[in-house]
Every structure is written in structure tokens, then in C-alpha cells.
Motif scaffolding. Structure first.
Motif, PDB file in Angstrom:
ATOM      1  N   LEU A 414       0.842  -1.185   0.000  1.00 26.94           N
ATOM      2  CA  LEU A 414       0.000   0.000   0.000  1.00 26.94           C
ATOM      3  C   LEU A 414       0.879   1.237   0.000  1.00 26.94           C
ATOM      4  O   LEU A 414       1.748   1.396   0.863  1.00 26.94           O
ATOM      5  CB  LEU A 414      -0.911   0.012   1.229  1.00 26.94           C
ATOM      6  CG  LEU A 414      -1.875  -1.176   1.348  1.00 26.94           C
ATOM      7  CD1 LEU A 414      -2.720  -1.038   2.601  1.00 26.94           C
ATOM      8  CD2 LEU A 414      -2.753  -1.280   0.125  1.00 26.94           C
ATOM      9  N   PRO A 415       0.691   2.144  -0.950  1.00 30.07           N
ATOM     10  CA  PRO A 415       1.505   3.362  -0.982  1.00 30.07           C
ATOM     11  C   PRO A 415       1.094   4.297   0.137  1.00 30.07           C
ATOM     12  O   PRO A 415      -0.084   4.386   0.487  1.00 30.07           O
ATOM     13  CB  PRO A 415       1.194   3.948  -2.362  1.00 30.07           C
ATOM     14  CG  PRO A 415      -0.170   3.444  -2.699  1.00 30.07           C
ATOM     15  CD  PRO A 415      -0.264   2.082  -2.071  1.00 30.07           C
ATOM     16  N   PRO A 416       2.032   5.005   0.727  1.00 30.86           N
ATOM     17  CA  PRO A 416       1.673   5.955   1.787  1.00 30.86           C
ATOM     18  C   PRO A 416       1.058   7.219   1.185  1.00 30.86           C
ATOM     19  O   PRO A 416       1.255   7.542   0.016  1.00 30.86           O
ATOM     20  CB  PRO A 416       3.017   6.247   2.462  1.00 30.86           C
ATOM     21  CG  PRO A 416       4.016   6.073   1.362  1.00 30.86           C
ATOM     22  CD  PRO A 416       3.493   4.964   0.487  1.00 30.86           C
ATOM     23  N   LEU A 417       0.308   7.921   2.025  1.00 31.90           N
ATOM     24  CA  LEU A 417      -0.265   9.202   1.607  1.00 31.90           C
ATOM     25  C   LEU A 417       0.723  10.324   1.880  1.00 31.90           C
ATOM     26  O   LEU A 417       1.583  10.218   2.753  1.00 31.90           O
ATOM     27  CB  LEU A 417      -1.582   9.471   2.343  1.00 31.90           C
ATOM     28  CG  LEU A 417      -2.720   8.483   2.101  1.00 31.90           C
ATOM     29  CD1 LEU A 417      -3.946   8.893   2.904  1.00 31.90           C
ATOM     30  CD2 LEU A 417      -3.060   8.393   0.631  1.00 31.90           C
ATOM     31  N   THR A 418       0.584  11.379   1.132  1.00 29.29           N
ATOM     32  CA  THR A 418       1.395  12.579   1.335  1.00 29.29           C
ATOM     33  C   THR A 418       0.504  13.701   1.833  1.00 29.29           C
ATOM     34  O   THR A 418      -0.677  13.791   1.475  1.00 29.29           O
ATOM     35  CB  THR A 418       2.093  13.000   0.032  1.00 29.29           C
ATOM     36  OG1 THR A 418       2.856  14.167   0.273  1.00 29.29           O
ATOM     37  CG2 THR A 418       1.082  13.287  -1.059  1.00 29.29           C
ATOM     38  N   LEU A 419       1.066  14.553   2.693  1.00 26.77           N
ATOM     39  CA  LEU A 419       0.297  15.602   3.321  1.00 26.77           C
ATOM     40  C   LEU A 419       0.479  16.958   2.661  1.00 26.77           C
ATOM     41  O   LEU A 419      -0.048  17.952   3.143  1.00 26.77           O
ATOM     42  CB  LEU A 419       0.666  15.711   4.815  1.00 26.77           C
ATOM     43  CG  LEU A 419       0.427  14.440   5.643  1.00 26.77           C
ATOM     44  CD1 LEU A 419       0.856  14.660   7.081  1.00 26.77           C
ATOM     45  CD2 LEU A 419      -1.035  14.028   5.573  1.00 26.77           C
ATOM     46  N   ALA A 635      -4.327   9.032 -12.458  1.00 30.55           N
ATOM     47  CA  ALA A 635      -4.120  10.017 -11.394  1.00 30.55           C
ATOM     48  C   ALA A 635      -2.640  10.201 -11.102  1.00 30.55           C
ATOM     49  O   ALA A 635      -2.171  11.343 -10.913  1.00 30.55           O
ATOM     50  CB  ALA A 635      -4.873   9.581 -10.135  1.00 30.55           C
ATOM     51  N   TRP A 636      -1.869   9.104 -11.049  1.00 29.46           N
ATOM     52  CA  TRP A 636      -0.436   9.234 -10.764  1.00 29.46           C
ATOM     53  C   TRP A 636       0.314   9.890 -11.921  1.00 29.46           C
ATOM     54  O   TRP A 636       1.320  10.559 -11.707  1.00 29.46           O
ATOM     55  CB  TRP A 636       0.141   7.851 -10.459  1.00 29.46           C
ATOM     56  CG  TRP A 636      -0.134   7.430  -9.041  1.00 29.46           C
ATOM     57  CD1 TRP A 636      -0.534   8.224  -8.022  1.00 29.46           C
ATOM     58  CD2 TRP A 636      -0.041   6.116  -8.509  1.00 29.46           C
ATOM     59  NE1 TRP A 636      -0.699   7.515  -6.875  1.00 29.46           N
ATOM     60  CE2 TRP A 636      -0.395   6.206  -7.136  1.00 29.46           C
ATOM     61  CE3 TRP A 636       0.308   4.877  -9.030  1.00 29.46           C
ATOM     62  CZ2 TRP A 636      -0.402   5.089  -6.302  1.00 29.46           C
ATOM     63  CZ3 TRP A 636       0.293   3.774  -8.196  1.00 29.46           C
ATOM     64  CH2 TRP A 636      -0.061   3.879  -6.839  1.00 29.46           C
ATOM     65  N   ARG A 650       7.366   8.846  -7.787  1.00 28.53           N
ATOM     66  CA  ARG A 650       8.125   7.978  -8.706  1.00 28.53           C
ATOM     67  C   ARG A 650       8.128   6.531  -8.222  1.00 28.53           C
ATOM     68  O   ARG A 650       8.003   5.601  -9.027  1.00 28.53           O
ATOM     69  CB  ARG A 650       9.550   8.512  -8.841  1.00 28.53           C
ATOM     70  CG  ARG A 650       9.612   9.895  -9.488  1.00 28.53           C
ATOM     71  CD  ARG A 650      10.996  10.453  -9.515  1.00 28.53           C
ATOM     72  NE  ARG A 650      11.876   9.676 -10.367  1.00 28.53           N
ATOM     73  CZ  ARG A 650      13.160   9.966 -10.580  1.00 28.53           C
ATOM     74  NH1 ARG A 650      13.699  11.025  -9.989  1.00 28.53           N
ATOM     75  NH2 ARG A 650      13.904   9.223 -11.363  1.00 28.53           N
ATOM     76  N   ARG A 651       8.264   6.320  -6.891  1.00 24.36           N
ATOM     77  CA  ARG A 651       8.229   4.944  -6.370  1.00 24.36           C
ATOM     78  C   ARG A 651       6.847   4.333  -6.556  1.00 24.36           C
ATOM     79  O   ARG A 651       6.719   3.141  -6.891  1.00 24.36           O
ATOM     80  CB  ARG A 651       8.626   4.940  -4.891  1.00 24.36           C
ATOM     81  CG  ARG A 651      10.103   5.089  -4.633  1.00 24.36           C
ATOM     82  CD  ARG A 651      10.433   4.654  -3.218  1.00 24.36           C
ATOM     83  NE  ARG A 651       9.732   5.468  -2.232  1.00 24.36           N
ATOM     84  CZ  ARG A 651      10.210   6.562  -1.652  1.00 24.36           C
ATOM     85  NH1 ARG A 651      11.436   6.977  -1.984  1.00 24.36           N
ATOM     86  NH2 ARG A 651       9.513   7.229  -0.769  1.00 24.36           N
ATOM     87  N   SER A 652       5.789   5.124  -6.351  1.00 20.14           N
ATOM     88  CA  SER A 652       4.440   4.578  -6.504  1.00 20.14           C
ATOM     89  C   SER A 652       4.147   4.234  -7.954  1.00 20.14           C
ATOM     90  O   SER A 652       3.449   3.242  -8.232  1.00 20.14           O
ATOM     91  CB  SER A 652       3.411   5.598  -5.985  1.00 20.14           C
ATOM     92  OG  SER A 652       3.610   5.857  -4.612  1.00 20.14           O
ATOM     93  N   ARG A 653       4.658   4.982  -8.890  1.00 17.37           N
ATOM     94  CA  ARG A 653       4.407   4.671 -10.304  1.00 17.37           C
ATOM     95  C   ARG A 653       5.066   3.358 -10.721  1.00 17.37           C
ATOM     96  O   ARG A 653       4.605   2.718 -11.678  1.00 17.37           O
ATOM     97  CB  ARG A 653       4.911   5.796 -11.202  1.00 17.37           C
ATOM     98  CG  ARG A 653       4.162   7.110 -11.059  1.00 17.37           C
ATOM     99  CD  ARG A 653       4.523   8.048 -12.163  1.00 17.37           C
ATOM    100  NE  ARG A 653       3.987   7.597 -13.444  1.00 17.37           N
ATOM    101  CZ  ARG A 653       4.376   8.077 -14.626  1.00 17.37           C
ATOM    102  NH1 ARG A 653       5.336   8.989 -14.678  1.00 17.37           N
ATOM    103  NH2 ARG A 653       3.823   7.633 -15.736  1.00 17.37           N
ATOM    104  N   ARG A 654       6.091   2.965  -9.988  1.00 21.35           N
ATOM    105  CA  ARG A 654       6.723   1.670 -10.310  1.00 21.35           C
ATOM    106  C   ARG A 654       5.821   0.504  -9.927  1.00 21.35           C
ATOM    107  O   ARG A 654       6.017  -0.626 -10.419  1.00 21.35           O
ATOM    108  CB  ARG A 654       8.060   1.551  -9.586  1.00 21.35           C
ATOM    109  CG  ARG A 654       9.107   2.580 -10.020  1.00 21.35           C
ATOM    110  CD  ARG A 654      10.480   2.215  -9.488  1.00 21.35           C
ATOM    111  NE  ARG A 654      11.442   3.276  -9.714  1.00 21.35           N
ATOM    112  CZ  ARG A 654      11.859   4.123  -8.765  1.00 21.35           C
ATOM    113  NH1 ARG A 654      11.399   4.001  -7.530  1.00 21.35           N
ATOM    114  NH2 ARG A 654      12.740   5.050  -9.046  1.00 21.35           N
TER     115      ARG A 654
END
Length: 786
Positions: A414-419, A635-636, A650-654
Motif C-alpha cells: 500500500l503506498p503511503p499518503l502525502t500531506l 491520477a499518478w 516515482r516509487r508509486s508509479r513503479r
């Protein structure tokens, strides 16, 4: 010679006599009402050259309106000439019951032929024209005084009272009395015109098609033609009823082809005083509703629901009054419930000529947290005209049970959220410079360099600033009113002409609202271009503002005041609000597993701030966790275009690489955004001219010029890449068809997350292509466009 003469005389004596004439009598209808017209046609056909004399019976119960005679002789028949005689009579029924038209007698020489009698049924006006007048209108007519004279046309305006309350129903009747002798001479019904006053909401009633009533005035019968209209005053003050007119035409003779003389009779205007509602006993939450016997019913469909699942809520107000302008009830929803207004339905159901019916307000409510909640009592205060005091119908409190959401949890990373919640400073700066800032950056440095090498001009001409004229409140409301009309009726001819009401009804606006909007448009025109002005600009502005609220538009001044008050309140209460906020945020919904509600919240943030990369990234993370990989890729990709060097993005797009080689260049993102490259080019451009002003070496100028050109080319490249009409497949497998319809054969398919170029559109279909040779059509619901 004598023998021949005797033979001729003998032959003449034995010649056959001509047959008797064929006579028929017919009517165009056998059932009518008192005051209706009837056509009696008598046709006689004979083979003799002698004329036919028609003798009409006594037409008891009918008045003769006109007649027409026609005779034709035909010589083409083999049996000799044929004479046809036609007589048409236009009659008007004057007596109810069963009426007989006796036989019509045709006499030709010594031959007499009679037709069969005709039986007719004449209904009274109580079942005809006057049936359209309800008991209230008939009571007003019966209570009104009779005309002073019985030998001329009389025209009056009948209202129940000249002093009424705001929002109270007022029945207006225009009554035109005609002497029966004059009315029998009319070939067509008179036209009675009752114009709608200003500052009222009108409901025109069906007009009687004939005589509404008959009265015996000093020994002479007079017939009444009436027009009925119901109005509701909108504001206190003085309302002037415009003059009422009646137009009729009287034939100069009894011939059917005689000319007519037209007459028009008008009354004086009549004032009416509008009083405000009493202040005694007025509830604190009163909304100015006036009615009679109002009830409120609140229905909740799906009261026991889950987090993220919508509930259908409806509030129905039923009773008598001006239902079109009834406001919606005030709901106090529990914390964590999001409300989305749906359609509003108005149903007119008059009772005994009292305007009434029901108005239903519908909502979609989505809970964001689980638990047991209570919907507080819903109140709908109003002033009851029948009782003369305020009443408060309401709906009892209702318990709502919300269970936790059942969104599936993915068994993958699960990718983390950004604030982060702000737009990058480079994007904001580049957007703020558009377009005049960029023009100044391009033109000022060369101009400054040129001015620095020349002596400045000895003087400068003073420029007087032009002050724009200030709009009044009525002018601002008129501008908003015209904008709303343009949104509902794009056609300029229909919007500015007499067909505005019909165009608004075609656009879905209620008939009464459309008629009132057309009258308000004419009043605004008269206020702007008329020679006498508006008379009272404050009242006209208040009416315009009320019509804008009915059409679903809030006036600009009120929006500004509300926004300013909201900003000030937010600044004052922001610390306390952050501390006391109990409703779950989008991040809280994401952690709790309410992925559908979290995705809606992040999508709303992205719609409000589309240049913030964090919103698009969080939306993609929520969709990825929910299993919507195609939407997550889209979305990404948008987030990467806004923040191309962000390591989290960039890590989530992988986690979702392009499914095929043809999609990689379409979804690729550069090392910098278009705004960043543009700012680099602008900085290099300024450095170039500073160096030129400092008279640096040519080698330095060439290097800086090369940097400027390179940054400009990279900015153009990124801008062209961002403007590509891309679409990403959101289904696991999307068929690409040879033609834009569902039965067309498929030329290929693309997987979820694959990108294609959109080249055309046909209805709900998109024409797509790629460099690998894939071409065809896909449904727009199967892809999402970037």
C-alpha cells in the motif's frame, strides 16, 4: 302538315314529367352548449330548370347569426341540366334542453318536398363555459354589483378585497357584460384582456370559452364574459392593477359578408394595498412562507446503511399557497454526513380554486463514519391565512444506523499518503506571469538596453486614468439575470423575443416561472430604456433577486457578502475548528478502509485545486488500494507531470508499470515541468541582456543564449507533451472496434492502464490510435482522459 302537327302534339302529351327535387337538411353537430354556434345546411337538387323555393321552419331556441345562399346549374349530365340550391344558416343556441328543427319545405312549381326533422341537445352553461369557473370565482361574480345600464357594454374588475397580506392568494376577475341583443349580433366571441400587475406571482386560470353567466337587468337579459387570474403579492406596498380591456366587432348588417366595426372598451387602473405579515408570534426560524394547511413529510430510503453508501432523503411540503416559491426546509445533519441536493419537483393540485399542491425536495446523503446518529426534528414554520396565526409543521427526529464500510482491502503493498496541499511555487509563479508578465520579460530587457544607450526623453505626457463607471445594485442584478437567461436559452432570437416563455418551458422551467421571467425581462427593459424609468428601483431589484433565487442562482452581492463572512469566520475560528473537528478527513477514511468515500474526498480536492500534485497522488493511492488500477495510473500520471522529481510519486508509479511498450512514451514524464523550464529560460534571457548591458565577451553571450534557447525548446517539448489528448484504459480489457457502435468487430484490445491518443469523437465514442498501429473506437466510459 296538319298530320305532323297532330303527331307532335300527341308525342308532347305523353312525355314523362321530371322527377321531384332531392332535398336534404343537415347540421355540423347534434350536441352543443348555450352560446355555441351551429351550421344548418339545406341542399336541394333538381333536374328541372324551374327555381326551387326553400321554406325554413321556425327556429325556436336559436338566434340567426348569418346566412349564405348558393345556386349551381350543371349542363354536363346525360339526363339534362341539374340545378343545385344550397342555403347555409349560422345559428347560436340560446335555450338549454332538447331542441327540434322542423322539416324544411322545398317547393318547385306544384311539387312540394319536406325533409325529416332534426333533434339537437343543448347543454346549459353550467356544464359548459361556466364550469371552468370554480365556486370562489362564481361567488365573486354573484356578489359583484350588476351593471348600472342594460343597453350598453359594461366592463369591471372584481377583487375580493383591496387590502391583503404578502403571499395571500388574490383572485382577480375581469367581467364584461353584453346586452343579449348586441351579443346575438356578434359573429365571434369578444376578447377580454386582464394584464398581470407588477410585483406579483401569477397563475392564469382557464378562461371560459363562452358565456359565463346571464343576468336579468331591469327587464333585459345581459350575458357575461369573464377572465380569471390568481396572483400572490411578493412584497408589501402598493400594487396597481393595470386597465382591463374588451374588444369586440359588430356587423353593420345581417348579411354574412357584411363588414364589421371594431370597438374597444377599457377600465381605469385599480390600486391594491399589500400589508406585511404580523410580527406577533413569528418563529425565529420563519422563512416568510404563507399558506394554508401545510404539512411536512420527510422520507429516508436506506436509513440503515454503510459508510460511503448513499441514502435517498426527500422532504415533501403539501398544502395551499404559492408552492413555486416555497423554500426548502432546513436540515441539521449530524457531523460526518455529506449532502448533495438532487432535483426539486412541483405538483400543482388546486382545490376549490385555491392554488396548492406539493413541492418535493430530494437529497443524496453519504455518511463518512460508522455509528448510530439522530437526525434532529425538521421544522417548517409558516403563516396560516385561514387561522390568522403562525403554525409550525414538522417531522419527528429519526434514528440513523451506519455500519462500517465493506470496501475490499488489497493484499499488496500500500503506498503511503502525502500531506502536501499546496501548488508548487514554480507553477504558481509561471501562471501568475501569464500573459503580460511573459510579454514584459520578453520585451523590457531589449527596451531597457536600448534606452540605456540613448538619452532619455526630456519630458513625458501625463496620462489621466479612466475610471470605470460604477454599476448600481439593479444593474448588477440585471447583468446576472441576463446571464441566467443566456444559460437557459442560448438562442438570442428566442431570448429577446416573445418566445422566451416557451423556450424556458422547453428548457424545463415551470410554466408559471417562465411567464414571470418574461414579464420581469420586459420590466427591466422598460427600466433601462423607457422614458419614465422604473419608478421604484429597490422593489424591482428585490423582485429580480427573488426570481434569481427561484432559478437557482444566488445574487452576486450576496455571494460576495457570504464569501467575505465565511473567510472572516474561518480566520477567527480556524484554531478552534481544527481542535474541535470530529468529522473524518479523507486521510482518516483511507486509513479506516472507506476507500469509496476517501476517493470521493480526494477527487473533490483535486477538482478544487487541480495544480496540487498531492491531491492527485492521494487519489491514485486510494484507487490503487481499491483495485482500480487504470484510474490510479491516470491520477499518478497527472501527479508526476506536476511534480516530476517527487520520490514518493516515482516509487508509486513503479507499482503500476505501463502494460505495453507503446504506452511508455505516452505516459513518460520529463525531469522538469513546463513552468520550470519556462522560468529557467526567462532567467537565462534576463542574464543574457544583463551581460550585454555589462558589455561581456561574446563567448559569454553565446553560452547564455544557448542556455536560453535550450530551456525554451525543453519548455515547448514539455508543453506539447502535456497537451497531448491522452486517454487511459480503466477496464481490465478494453476492445478497440472498427466503427463507433457496440456490434462492430474488434481490431484489438488494450489492457487496464494502457495509454492511447484521442484523435476524434462521435457521440459517446472516441477514435484512438497509437504508434504500434492500433486504431479504432472505444467507449468514453471505458477510458479516462488526462
Amino acid at each position: 302538315m296538319s298530320a305532323a302537327l297532330l303527331l307532335a302534339i300527341a308525342l308532347q302529351g305523353v312525355a314523362p314529367a321530371p322527377p321531384p327535387p332531392e332535398v336534404t337538411a343537415s347540421v355540423n353537430r347534434t350536441r352543443l352548449r348555450v352560446g355555441d354556434e351551429l351550421t344548418l345546411t339545406v341542399r336541394a337538387r333538381s333536374r328541372s330548370i324551374e327555381p326551387v323555393e326553400l321554406v325554413l321552419p321556425l327556429l325556436s331556441g336559436f338566434a340567426l347569426v348569418g346566412s349564405r345562399d348558393l345556386t349551381e346549374v350543371s349542363l354536363s349530365g346525360a339526363d339534362g341540366p341539374v340545378r343545385t340550391t344550397v342555403r347555409e344558416l349560422l345559428l347560436r343556441a340560446e335555450r338549454a334542453g332538447t331542441v327540434f328543427i322542423g322539416p324544411v319545405r322545398a317547393r318547385q312549381g306544384d311539387v312540394v318536398v319536406d325533409t325529416d326533422p332534426i333533434t339537437l341537445t343543448v347543454d346549459s352553461t353550467a356544464t359548459g363555459a361556466a364550469a371552468t369557473l370554480g365556486p370562489l370565482a362564481r361567488g365573486l361574480l354573484e356578489s359583484a354589483p350588476l351593471p348600472a345600464r342594460n343597453d350598453q357594454v359594461a366592463l369591471t374588475v372584481i377583487i375580493p378585497d383591496d387590502t391583503v397580506l404578502v403571499g395571500q392568494q388574490v383572485d382577480m376577475i375581469a367581467a364584461a357584460w353584453f346586452p343579449r341583443e348586441l351579443r346575438n349580433r356578434l359573429r365571434r366571441l369578444p376578447v377580454v384582456v386582464l394584464a398581470t400587475p407588477e410585483r406579483v406571482w401569477a397563475y392564469p386560470q382557464p378562461a371560459p370559452t363562452g358565456i359565463a353567466a346571464s343576468r336579468l337587468v331591469d327587464g333585459r337579459w345581459m350575458d357575461l364574459f369573464a377572465v380569471h387570474t390568481v396572483v400572490f403579492p411578493l412584497a408589501q406596498g402598493r400594487v396597481v392593477i393595470p386597465p382591463v380591456s374588451v374588444t369586440y366587432a359588430v356587423p353593420v348588417s345581417f348579411s354574412f359578408f357584411s363588414r364589421e366595426e371594431r370597438y374597444t372598451l377599457r377600465t381605469d387602473s385599480a390600486p391594491m394595498t399589500i400589508l406585511p405579515l404580523p410580527a406577533a408570534g413569528r418563529p425565529a426560524d420563519d422563512q416568510g412562507v404563507v399558506g394554508q394547511g401545510l404539512t411536512l413529510d420527510v422520507a429516508v430510503t436506506g436509513g440503515d446503511t454503510r459508510v460511503g453508501e448513499p441514502m435517498a432523503v426527500s422532504a415533501t411540503v403539501t398544502g395551499m399557497g404559492n408552492i413555486v416559491l416555497w423554500p426548502e426546509p432546513v436540515f441539521r445533519w449530524p457531523a460526518g454526513f455529506r449532502t448533495y441536493p438532487a432535483q426539486t419537483a412541483v405538483r400543482l393540485e388546486p382545490r376549490n380554486e385555491l392554488i396548492g399542491g406539493s413541492k418535493t425536495f430530494r437529497y443524496l446523503v453519504v455518511p463518512d463514519s460508522a455509528g448510530s446518529f439522530v437526525l434532529p426534528e425538521v421544522r417548517y414554520p409558516y403563516y396560516d391565512i385561514a387561522t390568522g396565526r403562525y403554525a409550525v409543521p414538522g417531522a419527528a427526529p429519526r434514528a440513523l444506523a451506519v455500519e462500517p464500510g465493506v470496501e475490499p482491502r488489497a493484499a499488496r503493498a500500500l503506498p503511503p499518503l502525502t500531506l502536501g496541499g499546496r501548488e508548487s511555487w514554480t507553477s504558481a509563479l509561471a501562471r501568475g506571469l501569464t500573459p503580460w508578465g511573459w510579454i514584459a520579460l520578453a520585451a523590457l530587457p531589449p527596451a531597457l538596453l536600448w534606452l540605456a544607450r540613448r538619452r532619455p526623453a526630456p519630458g513625458s505626457r501625463r496620462i489621466t486614468p479612466v475610471v470605470a463607471p460604477q454599476l448600481t445594485r439593479l444593474g448588477r442584478l440585471e447583468r446576472e439575470f441576463q446571464a441566467v437567461l443566456a444559460a437557459h436559452v442560448p438562442d438570442t432570437v428566442a431570448r429577446d423575443g416573445d418566445g422566451l416563455a416557451q423556450a424556458l418551458r422547453a428548457a424545463g422551467v415551470e410554466s408559471a416561472v417562465a411567464e414571470h421571467v418574461m414579464r420581469l425581462r420586459d420590466r427591466l427593459r422598460a427600466a433601462r430604456y423607457g422614458p419614465q424609468g422604473v419608478g421604484d428601483a429597490v422593489e424591482l431589484a428585490a423582485e429580480t433577486e427573488q426570481v434569481l433565487r427561484v432559478l437557482g442562482v444566488e445574487p452576486l452581492a450576496r455571494r460576495r457578502r457570504r464569501m467575505l463572512a465565511g473567510v472572516l469566520l474561518a480566520l477567527c475560528l480556524a484554531p478552534a475548528a481544527r481542535a474541535a473537528l470530529q468529522g473524518p478527513t479523507a486521510e482518516g477514511l483511507y486509513e479506516a478502509g472507506a476507500l469509496r468515500a476517501a476517493a470521493d474526498s480526494f477527487a473533490a480536492r483535486a477538482a478544487r485545486q487541480p495544480r496540487v500534485a498531492a491531491h492527485w497522488y492521494n487519489l491514485g493511492a486510494t484507487l490503487y488500494r481499491a483495485g482500480a488500477d487504470g484510474k490510479a495510473v491516470a491520477a499518478w500520471t497527472i501527479a508526476a507531470r506536476l511534480a516530476p522529481r517527487d520520490l514518493v510519486i516515482r516509487r508509486s508509479r513503479r507499482l503500476l508499470p505501463p502494460p505495453d511498450a507503446a504506452s511508455e512514451p505516452l505516459l513518460a514524464v520529463g525531469v522538469a515541468t513546463t513552468a520550470e523550464w519556462a522560468l529557467v529560460a526567462a532567467a537565462s534571457w534576463l542574464a543574457l541582456w544583463v551581460a550585454a548591458l555589462a558589455r561581456r565577451r561574446r563567448r559569454v553571450l553565446v553560452v547564455i543564449a544557448g542556455l536560453t534557447a535550450g530551456a525554451t525548446l525543453l519548455a515547448a517539448r514539455e508543453g506539447r507533451r502535456a497537451r497531448q489528448p491522452l486517454a487511459v484504459a480503466i477496464q481490465p480489457t478494453t476492445a478497440v472496434r472498427v466503427a463507433p457502435h457496440g456490434r462492430a468487430s474488434a481490431t484489438g484490445s488494450i489492457e487496464g492502464g494502457a495509454a492511447v491518443l484521442v484523435v476524434d469523437r462521435y457521440g459517446r465514442w472516441l477514435a484512438v490510435r497509437r504508434r504500434d498501429g492500433l486504431r479504432g473506437w472505444v467507449l468514453e466510459t471505458e477510458v479516462v482522459r488526462l
